[in-house]
Structure formats: C-alpha cells, structure tokens
Design a protein around this motif. Structure first.
Motif, PDB file in Angstrom:
ATOM      1  N   GLU A 135      61.234  52.378  39.326  1.00 45.18           N
ATOM      2  CA  GLU A 135      61.437  52.196  37.887  1.00 45.18           C
ATOM      3  C   GLU A 135      62.261  53.353  37.326  1.00 45.18           C
ATOM      4  O   GLU A 135      62.377  54.407  37.951  1.00 45.18           O
ATOM      5  N   THR A 136      62.787  53.161  36.130  1.00 40.22           N
ATOM      6  CA  THR A 136      63.462  54.232  35.410  1.00 40.22           C
ATOM      7  C   THR A 136      62.477  54.821  34.421  1.00 40.22           C
ATOM      8  O   THR A 136      61.845  54.090  33.660  1.00 40.22           O
ATOM      9  N   PHE A 137      62.326  56.133  34.445  1.00 42.91           N
ATOM     10  CA  PHE A 137      61.437  56.827  33.525  1.00 42.91           C
ATOM     11  C   PHE A 137      62.235  57.267  32.305  1.00 42.91           C
ATOM     12  O   PHE A 137      63.247  57.948  32.447  1.00 42.91           O
ATOM     13  N   ILE A 138      61.782  56.867  31.128  1.00 46.17           N
ATOM     14  CA  ILE A 138      62.376  57.335  29.881  1.00 46.17           C
ATOM     15  C   ILE A 138      61.521  58.505  29.431  1.00 46.17           C
ATOM     16  O   ILE A 138      60.368  58.339  29.047  1.00 46.17           O
ATOM     17  N   ASN A 139      62.078  59.689  29.501  1.00 42.37           N
ATOM     18  CA  ASN A 139      61.336  60.908  29.236  1.00 42.37           C
ATOM     19  C   ASN A 139      61.517  61.352  27.793  1.00 42.37           C
ATOM     20  O   ASN A 139      62.604  61.767  27.404  1.00 42.37           O
ATOM     21  N   ILE A 140      60.440  61.259  27.020  1.00 44.84           N
ATOM     22  CA  ILE A 140      60.482  61.788  25.655  1.00 44.84           C
ATOM     23  C   ILE A 140      59.591  63.021  25.519  1.00 44.84           C
ATOM     24  O   ILE A 140      59.401  63.527  24.425  1.00 44.84           O
ATOM     25  N   ALA A 141      59.063  63.506  26.610  1.00 48.37           N
ATOM     26  CA  ALA A 141      58.220  64.706  26.570  1.00 48.37           C
ATOM     27  C   ALA A 141      59.087  65.937  26.300  1.00 48.37           C
ATOM     28  O   ALA A 141      60.299  65.934  26.519  1.00 48.37           O
ATOM     29  N   SER A 142      58.443  66.993  25.848  1.00 47.28           N
ATOM     30  CA  SER A 142      59.160  68.251  25.654  1.00 47.28           C
ATOM     31  C   SER A 142      59.592  68.788  27.020  1.00 47.28           C
ATOM     32  O   SER A 142      59.050  68.394  28.054  1.00 47.28           O
ATOM     33  N   ASN A 143      60.543  69.685  27.012  1.00 45.99           N
ATOM     34  CA  ASN A 143      61.015  70.285  28.267  1.00 45.99           C
ATOM     35  C   ASN A 143      59.880  70.958  29.021  1.00 45.99           C
ATOM     36  O   ASN A 143      59.831  70.931  30.245  1.00 45.99           O
ATOM     37  N   GLU A 144      58.949  71.550  28.279  1.00 49.83           N
ATOM     38  CA  GLU A 144      57.818  72.243  28.894  1.00 49.83           C
ATOM     39  C   GLU A 144      57.026  71.306  29.808  1.00 49.83           C
ATOM     40  O   GLU A 144      56.665  71.665  30.921  1.00 49.83           O
ATOM     41  N   PHE A 145      56.775  70.096  29.350  1.00 49.52           N
ATOM     42  CA  PHE A 145      55.956  69.169  30.121  1.00 49.52           C
ATOM     43  C   PHE A 145      56.772  68.323  31.093  1.00 49.52           C
ATOM     44  O   PHE A 145      56.278  67.925  32.135  1.00 49.52           O
ATOM     45  N   SER A 146      58.008  68.054  30.769  1.00 50.24           N
ATOM     46  CA  SER A 146      58.795  67.180  31.635  1.00 50.24           C
ATOM     47  C   SER A 146      59.310  67.884  32.888  1.00 50.24           C
ATOM     48  O   SER A 146      59.774  67.233  33.816  1.00 50.24           O
ATOM     49  N   LYS A 147      59.189  69.200  32.942  1.00 52.71           N
ATOM     50  CA  LYS A 147      59.606  69.923  34.147  1.00 52.71           C
ATOM     51  C   LYS A 147      58.816  69.499  35.382  1.00 52.71           C
ATOM     52  O   LYS A 147      59.249  69.710  36.501  1.00 52.71           O
ATOM     53  N   ILE A 148      57.675  68.886  35.171  1.00 53.60           N
ATOM     54  CA  ILE A 148      56.832  68.485  36.295  1.00 53.60           C
ATOM     55  C   ILE A 148      57.388  67.254  37.019  1.00 53.60           C
ATOM     56  O   ILE A 148      57.028  66.977  38.154  1.00 53.60           O
ATOM     57  N   LEU A 149      58.306  66.520  36.371  1.00 55.20           N
ATOM     58  CA  LEU A 149      58.910  65.340  37.005  1.00 55.20           C
ATOM     59  C   LEU A 149      59.922  65.754  38.061  1.00 55.20           C
ATOM     60  O   LEU A 149      60.860  66.495  37.764  1.00 55.20           O
ATOM     61  N   ASN A 150      59.758  65.265  39.257  1.00 55.21           N
ATOM     62  CA  ASN A 150      60.674  65.560  40.355  1.00 55.21           C
ATOM     63  C   ASN A 150      61.891  64.637  40.233  1.00 55.21           C
ATOM     64  O   ASN A 150      61.843  63.476  40.582  1.00 55.21           O
ATOM     65  N   ARG A 151      62.966  65.163  39.744  1.00 58.97           N
ATOM     66  CA  ARG A 151      64.167  64.364  39.486  1.00 58.97           C
ATOM     67  C   ARG A 151      64.908  63.980  40.763  1.00 58.97           C
ATOM     68  O   ARG A 151      65.802  63.142  40.722  1.00 58.97           O
ATOM     69  N   LYS A 152      64.524  64.550  41.890  1.00 56.76           N
ATOM     70  CA  LYS A 152      65.092  64.130  43.176  1.00 56.76           C
ATOM     71  C   LYS A 152      64.409  62.861  43.677  1.00 56.76           C
ATOM     72  O   LYS A 152      64.971  62.125  44.474  1.00 56.76           O
ATOM     73  N   VAL A 153      63.197  62.610  43.194  1.00 57.93           N
ATOM     74  CA  VAL A 153      62.417  61.451  43.622  1.00 57.93           C
ATOM     75  C   VAL A 153      62.503  60.318  42.604  1.00 57.93           C
ATOM     76  O   VAL A 153      62.600  59.153  42.975  1.00 57.93           O
ATOM     77  N   PHE A 154      62.482  60.669  41.317  1.00 53.90           N
ATOM     78  CA  PHE A 154      62.409  59.667  40.257  1.00 53.90           C
ATOM     79  C   PHE A 154      63.703  59.585  39.461  1.00 53.90           C
ATOM     80  O   PHE A 154      64.376  60.593  39.252  1.00 53.90           O
ATOM     81  N   ASN A 155      64.024  58.377  39.013  1.00 55.21           N
ATOM     82  CA  ASN A 155      65.167  58.158  38.136  1.00 55.21           C
ATOM     83  C   ASN A 155      64.698  58.415  36.707  1.00 55.21           C
ATOM     84  O   ASN A 155      63.922  57.639  36.161  1.00 55.21           O
ATOM     85  N   VAL A 156      65.165  59.509  36.112  1.00 53.05           N
ATOM     86  CA  VAL A 156      64.703  59.933  34.795  1.00 53.05           C
ATOM     87  C   VAL A 156      65.874  59.957  33.822  1.00 53.05           C
ATOM     88  O   VAL A 156      66.933  60.500  34.129  1.00 53.05           O
TER      89      VAL A 156
END
Length: 126
Positions: free
Chosen positions: A38-59
């Motif tokens: 799936e494609t993740f639509i990230n509306i979290a702040s930068n502080e919290f969205s850093k946990i998303l592995n952008r090499k694994v997930f389409n963000v």
C-alpha cells in the motif's frame, strides 16, 4: 492531594536507556509489513514519522508551510492544526485517491505545485 507533574513523551526521551524509536521500531514495522504493498499517506509530524522505514514502505509525506513576511516557515502549532483539518477532510469526504488529497484547502492552505513532488505534497498558507 498528590500533584501530577506535567510531562510529554518526546521521541528523543529515553525509556529504559533506549530511545522510543528503537523501543518501538521493530513492533511497528512488523505490524505495518502487512500493508507493504500500500501507499502510506504520512500526515504525522517529522518527529513521529521518522520511524517509517522509507526503504521498505512507499510513503508520501504531506507538508504544511506558511509565510511569515517574505519567508516560508514551518510553524509547528499551525502545521498541527492543518494536519487535523486534513484528516477531517479525508474522513468526511471519504478520500481514497492521492489526487483528491490535493484539493484540500482549509485554514487558508492551498496546494503548491512547485514545491510538491511524487513523494511530498506541499500546502502553503500565504
């Protein structure tokens, strides 16, 4: 009466000598792997969205900026309000397409085509 001290769990605070990023990263990634295609639509702040592995997930990140005089800034309290308004817009309008996200225009924010890209959708408030 016992007072409760004000607190804020910040992602930079250490829990048991481990950062919250390290503490939760594996569990969060394991859970999100079921949505890997799936494609993740990230509306979290930068502080919290850093946990998303952008090499694994389409963000696709959503960013909010506003002008303060002639300079464009990220004003965190305004961005937080805008993220909430965007989430409300997505839910109320049952948005299911990335192109429809770009029609968001609450709180004086409008899409910035020049700053947006395939991986970031920018909204600017003038």
């Amino acid at each position: 009466c016992t007072s409760i001290r004000p607190y804020r769990l910040d992602m930079t605070n250490k829990i048991l000598e481990v950062s919250p990023y390290d503490f939760w990263r594996e569990d969060i990634e394991k859970y999100l792997l079921q949505f890997k295609d799936e494609t993740f639509i990230n509306i979290a702040s930068n502080e919290f969205s850093k946990i998303l592995n952008r090499k694994v997930f389409n963000v696709i990140d959503i960013e909010f900026r506003q002008y303060d005089g002639d300079k464009m800034k990220n004003i965190s309290t305004e961005a937080k309000k805008a993220r909430g308004a965007l989430l409300n817009y997505l839910i109320e309008n049952k948005i299911s397409c990335i192109e429809e996200i770009k029609n968001f225009n609450a709180l004086g924010y409008t899409l910035s085509l020049e700053l947006s890209s395939e991986k970031i959708i920018f909204f600017i408030k003038k």
